[in-house]
Every structure is written in structure tokens, then in C-alpha cells.
Design an enzyme around this catalytic site. Structure first.
Site, PDB file in Angstrom:
ATOM      1  N   SER A  12      48.274  38.773  37.261  1.00  0.00           N
ATOM      2  CA  SER A  12      46.958  39.042  36.565  1.00  0.00           C
ATOM      3  C   SER A  12      47.063  39.985  35.568  1.00  0.00           C
ATOM      4  O   SER A  12      47.069  41.234  35.826  1.00  0.00           O
ATOM      5  CB  SER A  12      45.966  39.107  37.572  1.00  0.00           C
ATOM      6  OG  SER A  12      44.754  39.634  37.171  1.00  0.00           O
ATOM      7  N   HIS A  37      47.706  34.811  34.619  1.00  0.00           N
ATOM      8  CA  HIS A  37      46.252  34.887  35.013  1.00  0.00           C
ATOM      9  C   HIS A  37      45.486  35.740  34.595  1.00  0.00           C
ATOM     10  O   HIS A  37      45.858  36.818  34.207  1.00  0.00           O
ATOM     11  CB  HIS A  37      46.337  35.083  36.684  1.00  0.00           C
ATOM     12  CG  HIS A  37      44.890  34.675  37.280  1.00  0.00           C
ATOM     13  ND1 HIS A  37      44.577  33.534  37.540  1.00  0.00           N
ATOM     14  CD2 HIS A  37      43.714  35.309  37.750  1.00  0.00           C
ATOM     15  CE1 HIS A  37      43.310  33.225  38.228  1.00  0.00           C
ATOM     16  NE2 HIS A  37      42.809  34.572  38.116  1.00  0.00           N
ATOM     17  N   ASP A  39      41.598  36.842  34.043  1.00  0.00           N
ATOM     18  CA  ASP A  39      40.357  36.899  34.520  1.00  0.00           C
ATOM     19  C   ASP A  39      39.059  37.397  33.511  1.00  0.00           C
ATOM     20  O   ASP A  39      39.244  38.508  32.973  1.00  0.00           O
ATOM     21  CB  ASP A  39      40.266  38.451  35.725  1.00  0.00           C
ATOM     22  CG  ASP A  39      41.147  37.509  36.921  1.00  0.00           C
ATOM     23  OD1 ASP A  39      40.860  36.605  37.456  1.00  0.00           O
ATOM     24  OD2 ASP A  39      42.100  38.329  37.424  1.00  0.00           O
ATOM     25  N   MET A  41      35.353  38.532  33.010  1.00  0.00           N
ATOM     26  CA  MET A  41      34.235  38.885  33.895  1.00  0.00           C
ATOM     27  C   MET A  41      33.163  39.127  32.813  1.00  0.00           C
ATOM     28  O   MET A  41      33.416  39.693  32.003  1.00  0.00           O
ATOM     29  CB  MET A  41      34.629  39.915  34.736  1.00  0.00           C
ATOM     30  CG  MET A  41      35.809  39.884  35.630  1.00  0.00           C
ATOM     31  SD  MET A  41      36.163  41.344  36.387  1.00  0.00           S
ATOM     32  CE  MET A  41      37.531  40.964  37.348  1.00  0.00           C
ATOM     33  N   HIS A  70      40.362  32.015  34.559  1.00  0.00           N
ATOM     34  CA  HIS A  70      39.515  32.156  35.614  1.00  0.00           C
ATOM     35  C   HIS A  70      38.051  32.764  35.099  1.00  0.00           C
ATOM     36  O   HIS A  70      38.129  33.944  34.682  1.00  0.00           O
ATOM     37  CB  HIS A  70      40.206  33.052  36.789  1.00  0.00           C
ATOM     38  CG  HIS A  70      39.113  33.274  37.995  1.00  0.00           C
ATOM     39  ND1 HIS A  70      39.626  34.239  38.877  1.00  0.00           N
ATOM     40  CD2 HIS A  70      38.005  32.755  38.267  1.00  0.00           C
ATOM     41  CE1 HIS A  70      38.457  34.161  39.731  1.00  0.00           C
ATOM     42  NE2 HIS A  70      37.659  33.212  39.425  1.00  0.00           N
ATOM     43  N   MET A  72      34.736  33.925  35.585  1.00  0.00           N
ATOM     44  CA  MET A  72      33.855  34.587  36.517  1.00  0.00           C
ATOM     45  C   MET A  72      32.493  34.841  35.626  1.00  0.00           C
ATOM     46  O   MET A  72      32.210  36.113  35.150  1.00  0.00           O
ATOM     47  CB  MET A  72      34.275  35.960  37.215  1.00  0.00           C
ATOM     48  CG  MET A  72      35.409  35.690  38.148  1.00  0.00           C
ATOM     49  SD  MET A  72      36.408  37.264  38.795  1.00  0.00           S
ATOM     50  CE  MET A  72      37.708  37.265  37.730  1.00  0.00           C
ATOM     51  N   MET A 141      39.105  32.812  46.637  1.00  0.00           N
ATOM     52  CA  MET A 141      39.008  34.109  46.316  1.00  0.00           C
ATOM     53  C   MET A 141      39.199  34.992  47.591  1.00  0.00           C
ATOM     54  O   MET A 141      38.475  34.640  48.665  1.00  0.00           O
ATOM     55  CB  MET A 141      37.767  34.733  45.994  1.00  0.00           C
ATOM     56  CG  MET A 141      37.544  34.370  44.440  1.00  0.00           C
ATOM     57  SD  MET A 141      38.669  34.789  43.121  1.00  0.00           S
ATOM     58  CE  MET A 141      38.474  36.534  43.356  1.00  0.00           C
ATOM     59  N   GLY A 146      35.404  40.405  40.988  1.00  0.00           N
ATOM     60  CA  GLY A 146      34.590  41.590  40.123  1.00  0.00           C
ATOM     61  C   GLY A 146      35.636  42.870  39.795  1.00  0.00           C
ATOM     62  O   GLY A 146      35.380  43.423  39.042  1.00  0.00           O
ATOM     63  N   PHE A 147      36.394  43.177  40.613  1.00  0.00           N
ATOM     64  CA  PHE A 147      37.122  44.394  40.659  1.00  0.00           C
ATOM     65  C   PHE A 147      38.614  44.222  41.253  1.00  0.00           C
ATOM     66  O   PHE A 147      38.790  43.286  42.099  1.00  0.00           O
ATOM     67  CB  PHE A 147      36.654  45.577  41.411  1.00  0.00           C
ATOM     68  CG  PHE A 147      35.517  45.823  40.945  1.00  0.00           C
ATOM     69  CD1 PHE A 147      35.276  46.730  40.126  1.00  0.00           C
ATOM     70  CD2 PHE A 147      34.255  45.576  41.591  1.00  0.00           C
ATOM     71  CE1 PHE A 147      33.924  47.109  39.526  1.00  0.00           C
ATOM     72  CE2 PHE A 147      32.982  46.057  41.276  1.00  0.00           C
ATOM     73  CZ  PHE A 147      32.935  46.639  40.332  1.00  0.00           C
ATOM     74  N   ASP A 179      43.413  34.554  45.158  1.00  0.00           N
ATOM     75  CA  ASP A 179      43.144  35.467  44.342  1.00  0.00           C
ATOM     76  C   ASP A 179      42.634  36.655  44.733  1.00  0.00           C
ATOM     77  O   ASP A 179      41.593  36.873  45.263  1.00  0.00           O
ATOM     78  CB  ASP A 179      42.379  35.035  42.898  1.00  0.00           C
ATOM     79  CG  ASP A 179      42.309  36.030  41.947  1.00  0.00           C
ATOM     80  OD1 ASP A 179      42.808  37.109  41.946  1.00  0.00           O
ATOM     81  OD2 ASP A 179      41.431  35.678  41.034  1.00  0.00           O
ATOM     82  N   GLY A 180      43.290  37.815  44.741  1.00  0.00           N
ATOM     83  CA  GLY A 180      42.867  38.922  45.465  1.00  0.00           C
ATOM     84  C   GLY A 180      43.784  39.692  46.517  1.00  0.00           C
ATOM     85  O   GLY A 180      43.915  38.977  47.580  1.00  0.00           O
TER      86      GLY A 180
END
Length: 225
Positions: A12, A37, A39, A41, A70, A72, A141, A146-147, A179-180
Site C-alpha cells: 500500500s 494498492h 487507498d 480517502m 480502494h 474510501m 477491512m 481511515g488510517f 487490508d489492515g
């Protein structure tokens, strides 16, 4: 639980050095990453801002990796064409981001991009049951979105198992991504539960040797599968 695909590693870029992003993307490609990946946001659906389609467009000529985007974001439909044109190979949208997930996934496919659906920790697996015929990837997730840098939620392992059973029952080739909070230990847990795509942020970009980090994650996942 046996899985159909060999596990993929998708670093990511949220954890990369933004001041030298093109170099960071090239580095993980040389190091053996399978996908990249990205992200996105919006500061609305999730409590953070990251980057948009312009960065993806700028990176696209620099890399041959699959761009796994991704979103978000909410709303998401007005921006799908923008991200497709920027060079996304996959676009994941959150089942929680709007009332018309089915239509959104159809639109992604129409744009020539592989559709994926992402699912937050508090959302049950059954929330994606009616769109399994439309998706190529389900992104679980394993942190609250978000972080970066959060701890893996082991409560999501049963959801991964459920989604793997649901995916296999369709007879379609559907990847289950996580993811995460992915690291050597949690990569093994997630793969054992049925995941076959691992999004890794600090587990790759936070390490001094990207090639070693990717190889270690892949090895842990393969042993668990």
C-alpha cells in the site's frame, strides 16, 4: 482452509515516502510485489485525506503492476470514470458507502475495470451476498478504515472464513483480500482463514529491505495455505 489461488502481496503506497512516490512504486515492483494498492480517502467516508486520481494517473506510466484502487469515498459513483481513466485495474467500493452497490459494481465493469467490494469490520459478511456475481475481489477491512498502522482485528478471521465459503459456492474465481494490520503473523492467520490477497503497508514500506519483506510475507502466507 484451502484456497484456490496462490497468495498475492499488494504493498500500500499510503505507507510509502510521498516525496519520492515514483521511486517507491518502482522499488516494490523490483522487489516482487504482485499488485500495488492505492487507498483513496475523502475525509468524509473516512476521517482522513490521502490522494486522488491525479496521483494514480501520474504513476500509471511508471509501473507495470496491477493498480488495485480502494475508494474510501462517499458518494463514489460520480468519480468512477475518473479513476478508470487514470489507470485503475481494479476498483473497490465500500458496501457501506451508498445504497446502490449493485449498480456501482455494474458501472465499474462497464468501464473495463475489475470490480471489488470492500467491507468494514462492523459489517456482516452477508452484506455482500447479493453482489457476489459481480465482483472479482472482496476486500475485508481488518482495521477500521481511515488510517495506516493500526492493529489487525482478529475478530475478522471468522468473516474471512465465511466469505471464502460464500465465494467458493458461486463457482466463480473471487479473490478474498485483507487490508489492515498485515505482518508476518497476521498474514499467516488471514491466509489460513481463506484470504489470498494481502495488502501490506508498513510491513513492506516500513522495512529496510522491501524484497525481503515481501518474500517473508509471501512465505508466511504460503505456509499457512
Amino acid at each position: 482452509m484451502a484456497i484456490h489461488f496462490p497468495p498475492l502481496i499488494a504493498p500500500s503506497v499510503l505507507s510509502a515516502d510521498f516525496s519520492r512516490m515514483a521511486d517507491e512504486v518502482a522499488a516494490v515492483e523490483r522487489a516482487g510485489a504482485d499488485w500495488l494498492h492505492l487507498d483513496v480517502m475523502d475525509g468524509h467516508f473516512v476521517p482522513n485525506l490521502s490522494f486522488g486520481a491525479q496521483l494514480i494517473k501520474a504513476l500509471r506510466p511508471q509501473s507495470g503492476l496491477v493498480f488495485d484502487v480502494h475508494l474510501m469515498m462517499a458518494p463514489v459513483d460520480p468519480y468512477l470514470e475518473m479513476f478508470a481513466e487514470a489507470g485503475a485495474d481494479h476498483i473497490h467500493v465500500h458496501v457501506e458507502a451508498g445504497p446502490h452497490t449493485h449498480r456501482t459494481l455494474q458501472q465499474i465493469r462497464t468501464l473495463g475495470v475489475k470490480p471489488g467490494v470492500a467491507i468494514c469490520p462492523a459489517t456482516p459478511a452477508q452484506a455482500v451476498e447479493e453482489v457476489l456475481d459481480l465482483v472479482d475481489v472482496i476486500l475485508v477491512m481488518t482495521v477500521n478504515p481511515g488510517f495506516g498502522g493500526q492493529k489487525f482485528l482478529t475478530s475478522q478471521l471468522e468473516k474471512i472464513r465465511t466469505l471464502r465459503r460464500m465465494a467458493e459456492a458461486t463457482g466463480r474465481d473471487i479473490r478474498i483480500g485483507v487490508d489492515g494490520g498485515v505482518d508476518i503473523r497476521t498474514a499467516a492467520l488471514a491466509t489460513e482463514a481463506g484470504a489470498d490477497m494481502l495488502v501490506a503497508g508498513t510491513a513492506v514500506y516500513g522495512q529496510p529491505d522491501y524484497e525481503r519483506a515481501i518474500a517473508d510475507l509471501r512465505g508466511a502466507a504460503r505456509r499457512a495455505s
